[in-house]
Design a protein around this motif. Structure first.
Motif, mmCIF file in Angstrom:
data_model
loop_
_atom_site.group_PDB
_atom_site.id
_atom_site.type_symbol
_atom_site.label_atom_id
_atom_site.label_comp_id
_atom_site.label_asym_id
_atom_site.label_seq_id
_atom_site.Cartn_x
_atom_site.Cartn_y
_atom_site.Cartn_z
ATOM 1 N N ASN A 206 3.809 5.302 11.919
ATOM 2 C CA ASN A 206 4.037 3.918 11.495
ATOM 3 C C ASN A 206 5.550 3.684 11.407
ATOM 4 O OD1 ASN A 206 4.404 1.488 10.218
ATOM 5 N ND2 ASN A 206 3.048 1.946 8.480
ATOM 6 N N ILE B 21 6.975 2.524 8.103
ATOM 7 C CA ILE B 21 6.682 3.199 6.831
ATOM 8 C C ILE B 21 7.989 3.518 6.090
ATOM 9 C CG2 ILE B 21 6.674 5.603 7.714
ATOM 10 C CD1 ILE B 21 4.028 4.334 5.281
ATOM 11 N N ALA C 158 -0.533 4.963 8.845
ATOM 12 C CA ALA C 158 -0.542 3.885 9.854
ATOM 13 C C ALA C 158 -0.827 2.533 9.216
ATOM 14 C CB ALA C 158 -1.574 4.203 10.939
ATOM 15 N N GLU C 159 -1.567 2.537 8.109
ATOM 16 C CA GLU C 159 -1.889 1.238 7.498
ATOM 17 C C GLU C 159 -1.232 1.046 6.129
ATOM 18 O OE1 GLU C 159 -6.081 1.986 5.358
ATOM 19 O OE2 GLU C 159 -6.246 1.769 7.538
ATOM 20 N N SER C 160 -0.199 1.860 5.854
ATOM 21 C CA SER C 160 0.459 1.744 4.540
ATOM 22 C C SER C 160 1.887 1.246 4.674
ATOM 23 C CB SER C 160 0.468 3.107 3.843
ATOM 24 O OG SER C 160 -0.851 3.527 3.604
ATOM 25 N N ASP C 161 2.486 0.946 3.532
ATOM 26 C CA ASP C 161 3.881 0.493 3.505
ATOM 27 C C ASP C 161 4.831 1.604 3.080
ATOM 28 O OD1 ASP C 161 3.430 -2.486 3.906
ATOM 29 O OD2 ASP C 161 2.101 -2.055 2.225
ATOM 30 N N ASP D 285 -3.380 8.734 9.467
ATOM 31 C CA ASP D 285 -4.180 7.502 9.584
ATOM 32 C C ASP D 285 -3.886 6.560 8.420
ATOM 33 O OD1 ASP D 285 -5.282 8.406 11.893
ATOM 34 O OD2 ASP D 285 -7.202 9.022 11.000
ATOM 35 N N LEU D 286 -3.748 7.157 7.238
ATOM 36 C CA LEU D 286 -3.428 6.318 6.069
ATOM 37 C C LEU D 286 -2.027 5.724 6.202
ATOM 38 C CD1 LEU D 286 -4.742 8.261 2.935
ATOM 39 C CD2 LEU D 286 -5.518 6.023 3.761
ATOM 40 N N GLN E 133 0.834 -1.212 0.000
ATOM 41 C CA GLN E 133 0.000 0.000 0.000
ATOM 42 C C GLN E 133 0.858 1.247 0.000
ATOM 43 O OE1 GLN E 133 -2.908 -1.503 3.154
ATOM 44 N NE2 GLN E 133 -4.079 -0.044 1.923
ATOM 45 N N ARG F 271 -12.771 3.790 4.354
ATOM 46 C CA ARG F 271 -11.568 3.236 4.985
ATOM 47 C C ARG F 271 -11.204 3.960 6.275
ATOM 48 N NH1 ARG F 271 -6.626 1.490 1.204
ATOM 49 N NH2 ARG F 271 -8.361 0.770 -0.056
ATOM 50 N N LEU F 272 -11.286 5.302 6.251
ATOM 51 C CA LEU F 272 -10.873 6.038 7.457
ATOM 52 C C LEU F 272 -12.058 6.405 8.343
ATOM 53 C CD1 LEU F 272 -8.094 8.472 6.141
ATOM 54 C CD2 LEU F 272 -7.866 6.127 6.978
#
Ligand SMILES: CC(C)(COP(=O)(O)OP(=O)(O)OC[C@H]1O[C@@H](n2cnc3c(N)ncnc32)[C@H](O)[C@@H]1OP(=O)(O)O)[C@@H](O)C(=O)NCCC(=O)NCCSC(=O)C(=O)O
Length: 419
Positions: free
Chosen positions: A119, A122, A91-94, A88-89, A13, A404-405
């Motif tokens: 993250n 990240i 936190a869930e991304s690569d 927030d994005l 992601q 998503r958020l």
């Protein structure tokens, strides 16, 4: 939209804070190979590339090409709500890839340290004109400026005229490629470290002591500088101050473009010692093939004018096709100089799906069967299919921000600046 089989970057992601060509090229490469790339765009206007070389409607073919296979979310990065949405994005991304002027993300409270706090895993890939450090780091820059600064521009054009720009934003594309490479290396390292950590849980090997940095810093000028082969060592070792040499390849001869009798031109690369002999035989000059003083590139370079004249004397007597046919039979690397209309009719491009015909919206009307460039590199025997062209502005805002958020309609109106 075609759905291909599993892709190498499925599940990765990526958030793209990209404008123009550089970071969007990185996003495109990652998206082409399966990553989910969420492109964040400025409310109302979006990426300025939407207007570049625009001839119809309000979304350019350039935007549709560079931003293919991505999602578009309109979001004001200067707003506190927008900033929180990005975190927030993250936190869930690569990966987060960006190409603002150094200091801009920090000014908005989204510097790499803040992102890594959101993250720790990240990967932050940054592209700028001159890099994130050093005396010029804060300068804004487009590729043309960086290409000139890198030493590249000085090598393009004829020696007796001012240097010219190559016809595309090569600095952005090369920087984008390096950024994709740096990103994929970091992803690979992260995976390897995770595997190592999992393995050490089950044995007594001590864990890896230090976490590597996950900040990839690509400078346009360094990306181009890295293309310059031995320019600097040639200067240091031989005192060479190289400049441009037109259609020739500095120090290697004969290699140039030649006019043919039908008005077309061909490029012939007679760069090798063996090839040179075949080449001279093919153009009816066995005397040059046998000339003992022309056995090396260095010697041929000294007599480049004479060799180029002999070759053009030959090519002018023939049509482009005829000249290329003779050179092909002799095993001399040569080829035509293509334009768009030649490319779309060339079987070599067609057979490997390098031109893909899709329906595209200009933003005002829909055009049928417009050719778009395929996906490079080929994995297998032909290009992967383009899954989707560059999206309309904010096409995925609701999906990402609401679903998503979990942002409310009011919050979305605020970050998209929509009434
Ligand atoms: C391209 C730049 C010169 C543009 O310079 P500036 O516009 O002065 O600076 P910044 O990067 O700081 O961008 C801040 C601007 O981004 C706008 N912006 C963009 N997206 C957003 C979102 N989502 N939210 C809020 N604001 C946004 C914002 O309105 C600011 O515009 P303002 O209201 O104006 O402040 C610079 O970004 C840069 O040096 N980038 C690194 C090198 C690079 O990638 N160059 C482009 C290569 S592309 C190329 O295509 C080529 O060379 O050819």
């Amino acid at each position: 939209m075609t759905t291909p089989g599993p892709l190498p970057l499925d599940g990765v992601q990526v958030i793209e804070l990209g404008n123009y060509i550089a970071a969007p090229t990185t996003g495109r490469l990652l998206a082409d190979f399966g990553a989910e790339v969420i492109k964040i765009e400025r409310p109302h206007t979006g990426d300025e590339l939407r207007n570049w070389r625009l001839k119809k409607g309000n979304v350019s073919m350039l935007y549709r090409t560079i931003n293919r296979n991505k999602k578009s979310v309109e979001l004001d990065l200067r707003s506190e709500l927008g900033r929180r949405a990005i975190l927030d994005l993250v936190a869930e991304s690569d990966v987060l890839v960006e190409n603002f002027r150094p200091g801009t993300l920090e000014k908005w409270g989204l510097g790499p340290d803040v992102l890594s706090e959101a993250n720790p895993d990240i990967i932050v890939t940054r592209i700028s004109a001159f890099g994130q450090t050093g005396p010029l780091s804060r300068r804004p820059g487009f590729a043309a400026v960086a290409e000139a600064f890198s030493g590249f521009r000085n090598l393009v054009g004829d020696p007796d005229r001012a240097p010219v720009r190559v016809g595309v934003s090569i600095g952005d594309s090369i920087a984008g490629l390096y950024a994709a490479f740096g990103t994929v290396m970091s992803l690979f390292q992260r995976l390897a470290l995770r595997d190592a950590a999992n393995a050490t849980e089950s044995d007594s090997t001590p864990p890896t002591p230090q976490k590597p940095t996950r900040h990839v810093d690509v400078a346009l000028h360094e990306a181009m500088f890295s293309m310059l082969e031995s320019l600097i060592p040639d200067y240091g070792a031989y005192g060479d101050e190289r400049i441009r040499s037109g259609g020739r390849m500095e120090g290697i001869a004969p290699s140039n473009a030649y006019l043919c009798g039908d008005g077309g031109s061909i490029v012939v690369a007679g760069n090798g010692d063996g090839i040179f002999k075949r080449y001279m035989e093919a153009i009816g000059r066995p005397d040059l093939a046998a000339d003992q003083s022309l056995q090396t590139n260095a010697a041929r370079w000294d007599r480049r004018d004479e060799l180029d004249s002999a070759i053009e004397e030959w090519s002018l007597q023939r049509s482009t096709d005829e000249a290329l046919g003779i050179l092909e039979s002799a095993g001399v690397p040569a080829g035509p100089i293509y334009s768009a209309s030649d490319i779309v009719n060339e079987p070599q491009f067609i057979e490997r799906d390098m031109i893909q015909y899709l329906e595209v919206s200009t933003g005002v009307e829909t055009l049928q069967d417009v050719g778009f460039p395929g996906i490079v590199p080929v994995i297998g025997d032909k290009s992967l299919p383009i899954r989707a062209l560059g999206p309309d502005l904010g096409a995925d805002t609701d999906e990402i921000l609401a679903q998503r958020l979990g942002m409310s309609a009011d919050e979305i109106r605020t970050v998209t600046k929509r009434a």
